[in-house]
Design a protein around this motif. Structure first.
Motif, PDB file in Angstrom:
ATOM      1  N   GLU A  18      -4.434 -22.315  -5.438  1.00 13.56           N
ATOM      2  CA  GLU A  18      -3.631 -22.907  -4.374  1.00 13.56           C
ATOM      3  C   GLU A  18      -2.592 -23.864  -4.983  1.00 13.56           C
ATOM      4  N   GLY A  19      -1.368 -23.684  -4.569  1.00 17.68           N
ATOM      5  CA  GLY A  19      -0.286 -24.515  -5.089  1.00 17.68           C
ATOM      6  C   GLY A  19       0.478 -23.882  -6.226  1.00 17.68           C
ATOM      7  N   ASP A  20      -0.106 -22.856  -6.871  1.00 13.55           N
ATOM      8  CA  ASP A  20       0.595 -22.147  -7.938  1.00 13.55           C
ATOM      9  C   ASP A  20       1.686 -21.256  -7.350  1.00 13.55           C
ATOM     10  N   ARG A  21       2.732 -21.058  -8.091  1.00 15.53           N
ATOM     11  CA  ARG A  21       3.860 -20.280  -7.589  1.00 15.53           C
ATOM     12  C   ARG A  21       3.866 -18.887  -8.228  1.00 15.53           C
ATOM     13  N   PHE A  22       4.255 -17.908  -7.425  1.00 16.17           N
ATOM     14  CA  PHE A  22       4.345 -16.531  -7.882  1.00 16.17           C
ATOM     15  C   PHE A  22       5.274 -16.433  -9.085  1.00 16.17           C
ATOM     16  N   SER A  23       6.391 -17.125  -9.031  1.00 14.63           N
ATOM     17  CA  SER A  23       7.368 -17.068 -10.120  1.00 14.63           C
ATOM     18  C   SER A  23       6.801 -17.608 -11.421  1.00 14.63           C
ATOM     19  N   GLU A  24       5.898 -18.599 -11.330  1.00 15.20           N
ATOM     20  CA  GLU A  24       5.333 -19.188 -12.547  1.00 15.20           C
ATOM     21  C   GLU A  24       4.466 -18.170 -13.287  1.00 15.20           C
ATOM     22  N   LEU A  25       3.781 -17.332 -12.532  1.00 11.08           N
ATOM     23  CA  LEU A  25       3.005 -16.255 -13.129  1.00 11.08           C
ATOM     24  C   LEU A  25       3.895 -15.352 -13.971  1.00 11.08           C
TER      25      LEU A  25
END
Length: 293
Positions: A18-25
């Motif tokens: 939760e809170g992680d961004r798709f783009s960061e992946l």
């Protein structure tokens, strides 16, 4: 990137905390694949955004391509917007003008970002730059959106093609439109699944589009098709954000595009022979252009 399918991309995204961004992946995956740092990868994409911004800022309405087929169209459109003649929202008008600007800059031999190709260079900048210019999104958000676009583009290139010579204009404008649609969904707070639905719908809508450039130049009908790709991306992003879905999974749509592309005859794959290029006017324009040279 390591992802060979949209399904793999979505599976990886399902494990985000939760809170992680798709783009960061996507950013961290690219850093791992390139054996570099996360910041280096981000800065490289930021540089690509800067080129997109410069391509728009350096547009001059009086510029013309060597063939004479391109130039001045974005300026003409903007004047019509200012006159109050045209239908649509300010954002849609800005999208149209930006798509024309970048595609015309390409025809006039200025510096652009192939996104994913030179022929489709105007689609992604068209949907992002107006939002950046009016302060709707900040620069970091725009860069992150480009990573989303890039991830979907990479899968399309892996499973099918992004080359007009191999798959027709559906592979260029269609792919760019799918990439732009996914990017828009993400920056509007949509889920990874909604990004996939938007990409699938955008690619579906342009399935079968042939590549038939006059005189083999990336100008007619390419410049105006960038507008179609951009506006299609906006429509599909909105549909996905509203909860509408693609009945066919994104990977299957991509595979179908690849199959359709391989079945398109050579005359309709960037050879400048069939389609619009083969019309009487198209052939006459080709003769005139080649006569000048």
């Amino acid at each position: 990137m390591a992802f060979q399918s949209v399904a793999e991309l979505l599976e990886a995204a399902s494990h985000l905390e939760e809170g992680d961004r798709f783009s960061e992946l996507i950013i961290r995956d690219e850093a791992e694949q390139d054996a570099t740092t996360r910041d280096a990868v981000f800065d490289n994409m930021d540089a690509a955004l800067e080129v997109m911004i410069d391509a728009s800022a350096s547009y001059v309405g009086s510029d013309r391509s060597e063939s004479g087929l391109s130039g001045g169209q974005a300026a003409t459109y903007s004047r019509a917007v200012d006159s109050g003649l045209l239908l649509g929202s300010p954002y849609l008008h800005a999208v149209t003008a930006e798509a024309l600007k970048t595609a015309e800059s390409n025809a006039c031999m200025k510096r652009i970002v192939a996104a994913p190709t030179a022929g489709s260079c105007g689609v992604i900048p068209a949907v992002l730059l107006p939002l950046l210019n009016d302060g709707t999104i900040d620069r970091e958000t725009a860069v992150r959106a480009l990573f989303i676009a890039g991830a979907f583009g990479e899968v399309i290139a892996t499973r099918a093609t992004v080359a007009g010579a191999a798959g027709g204009c559906q592979a260029e404008i269609g792919s760019a439109s799918a990439m732009a649609a996914a990017a828009l969904v993400d920056l509007q707070g949509g889920s990874p699944e909604q990004c996939a639905h938007a990409a699938a719908m955008a690619l579906t809508n342009l399935m079968g589009l042939v590549c038939d450039p006059i005189a083999g130049l990336v100008e007619v009908p390419c410049v105006k098709r960038n507008v179609v790709g951009a506006l299609n991306a906006v429509a599909c992003a909105n549909m996905a954000l509203s909860g509408l879905t693609s009945r066919i999974p994104c990977d299957e749509v991509i595979d179908a595009m690849g199959e359709v592309g391989s079945s398109i005859i050579a005359d309709l794959r960037e050879t400048g022979v069939g389609g619009l290029a083969g019309t009487p006017t198209g052939r006459k324009l080709t003769e005139d252009i080649r006569g000048k040279k």
